[in-house]
Scaffold this motif. Structure first.
Motif, PDB file in Angstrom:
ATOM      1  N   UNK A   1       0.828  -1.208   0.000  1.00 13.54           N
ATOM      2  CA  UNK A   1       0.000   0.000   0.000  1.00 13.54           C
ATOM      3  C   UNK A   1       0.864   1.260   0.000  1.00 13.54           C
ATOM      4  N   UNK A   2       2.018   1.209   0.652  1.00 18.76           N
ATOM      5  CA  UNK A   2       2.911   2.371   0.659  1.00 18.76           C
ATOM      6  C   UNK A   2       3.351   2.724  -0.759  1.00 18.76           C
ATOM      7  N   UNK A   3       3.540   1.690  -1.571  1.00 12.77           N
ATOM      8  CA  UNK A   3       3.938   1.937  -2.955  1.00 12.77           C
ATOM      9  C   UNK A   3       2.821   2.665  -3.713  1.00 12.77           C
ATOM     10  N   UNK A   4       1.567   2.310  -3.410  1.00 16.09           N
ATOM     11  CA  UNK A   4       0.442   2.994  -4.054  1.00 16.09           C
ATOM     12  C   UNK A   4       0.432   4.477  -3.682  1.00 16.09           C
ATOM     13  N   UNK A   5       0.626   4.757  -2.390  1.00 22.60           N
ATOM     14  CA  UNK A   5       0.653   6.153  -1.952  1.00 22.60           C
ATOM     15  C   UNK A   5       1.812   6.916  -2.574  1.00 22.60           C
TER      16      UNK A   5
END
Length: 422
Positions: free
Chosen positions: A284-288
């Motif tokens: 999810x951090x990569x999405x942000x």
């Protein structure tokens, strides 16, 4: 909702000093004004609460405060002020009270109908003052019209009762508006009987003062019901905000654990199966970092919507924090929970759209690919929610370590996990 001249003054002129009945009526009008001032101050304290209808109720009580001294001064000031203007202000009070209830209940305010009500009332007042100067007839007409509006308030609030989370304020308002309406109808009947000569004159002063006393409480009582309904709305919104995540609308961590504790206790007593799914968004951090936090927020909202779409009515999904969610499955054994988890994983798996597939109607979240990993745990006899969540978390960690986008079931219990590792 008091209209008409002080009839008590005419009929007791020979029995009491001339000023005594007028003083009694004037005192009641001033008491009503004082009560309206108190209600006005209470409502003013709620102007920033966000409750609907507050503005209309404030205007209603302000109009009542302006009207009461005019009624009290009848006989000392001109009839234009003490009759036409006073009744016009009181009509405005009733109209704004009704408009406030409509606004509070989320309904359209029928301003045209209310304008017709105002015109009809004032036409009757003017006609029965300058055309046929008859105080009793004027009271009959005005009382009937005000009573009808009170019954409309009663019916409007009654229609919204089934959807109310806190019913006492609604019942209070229903009963208050009904009682005020009935009181006004009785007042109209009494004055009509007076016009027909059916009411003995020695009863008139007593009835007048009774009607004045009841009327003194009418507007403050309706306003009290309005305040109670507004407070109920404020409490409901505060409770919802405390129990739900502001972004996704899913139950908060606090609300989830409150329900989980109840379901766990129920499972111990029955006994019944209880399973827990713990999942979060992979990378999810990569999405942000790639698409921005706004896009990440839309992903979380979409995940909750799609999760709720495949769960049963009694299942309970909550956001525990960040991108981590939990689903409580009452009366669900381990094998069934694994099947539900696999369906959930497949439903939440989204491949990124190619650039050619993206259009202006596509949301940012729809263009982003994402998957979830899920840990599954089923309650064992004597186990606490904390232990169940810990086992589901261990299983989720194993799903992450195993490559993500998969479902992993926890061992049967803490001791079973220890023996298995050994």
């Amino acid at each position: 909702m008091i209209t008409g001249r002080c009839g008590a003054c005419r009929y007791v002129r020979h029995a009491l000093p001339e000023a005594a009945p007028m003083l009694s009526a004037a005192s009641l009008f001033l008491v009503m004004m004082a009560l309206s001032v108190v209600m006005l101050l209470v409502l003013s304290s709620q102007t920033h609460s966000g409750a609907k209808g507050i503005r209309e109720w404030i205007i209603a009580n302000a109009l009542a405060v302006a009207a009461m001294p005019l009624f009290a001064a009848r006989g000392y000031i001109s009839g234009l002020l003490s009759i036409e203007l006073a009744n016009a202000l009181l009509v405005g009070t009733s109209v704004m009270m009704y408009a406030g209830f409509q606004r509070h209940l989320g309904r359209r305010v029928p301003w045209r109908a209310l304008g017709g009500f105002t015109a009809a009332t004032m036409t009757g007042v003017v006609t029965l003052h300058y055309g046929i100067d008859s105080t009793p007839l004027r009271v009959v007409v005005v009382s009937l019209l005000h009573g009808g509006l009170c019954m409309a308030m009663c019916a409007s609030v009654r229609q919204s009762l089934p959807a109310a989370t806190r019913r006492y304020p609604y019942w209070f308002t229903i009963c208050a508006s009904f009682a005020v309406g009935i009181g006004l109808f009785l007042r109209a009947a009494a004055y009509g009987a007076r016009v027909a000569g059916l009411l003995p004159q020695f009863d008139v002063p007593t009835l007048d003062l009774v009607f004045f006393a009841c009327g003194t409480l009418s507007i403050p009582t309706l306003t009290l019901g309005a305040v109670m309904m507004a407070n109920a709305e404020i409490i409901a919104r505060a409770t919802y905000a405390a129990d739900h995540d502001h972004l996704t609308g899913a139950p908060s961590r606090r609300a989830f654990f409150a329900v989980a504790e109840r379901e766990c206790a129920q499972a111990w007593r029955t006994p019944a199966a209880l399973s827990l799914l713990l999942f979060d968004v992979d990378h999810f951090k990569r999405i942000n970092d790639t698409h921005g936090h706004a896009a990440g927020d839309r992903v979380l909202v979409e995940i909750v919507e799609r999760t709720l779409g495949i769960l049963r009515h009694r299942d309970y999904c909550g956001r525990l924090g960040g991108e981590e969610f939990a689903v409580l499955l009452p009366a669900t054994a381990g094998d069934t929970a694994l099947h539900v988890a696999e369906r959930l994983r497949a439903a939440l798996q989204r491949a990124p759209l190619a650039a050619a597939e993206r259009g202006p109607e596509r949301s940012t979240a729809g263009a982003i690919g994402y998957t979830v990993s899920i840990g599954v745990a089923t309650l064992v006899p004597g186990e606490t929610i904390a232990s169940l969540l810990s086992r589901a978390d261990t299983a989720l960690y194993a799903a992450k370590a195993g490559g993500r986008n998969r479902v992993v079931a926890a061992a049967a219990g803490v001791y079973g996990m220890e023996r298995r590792r050994a």
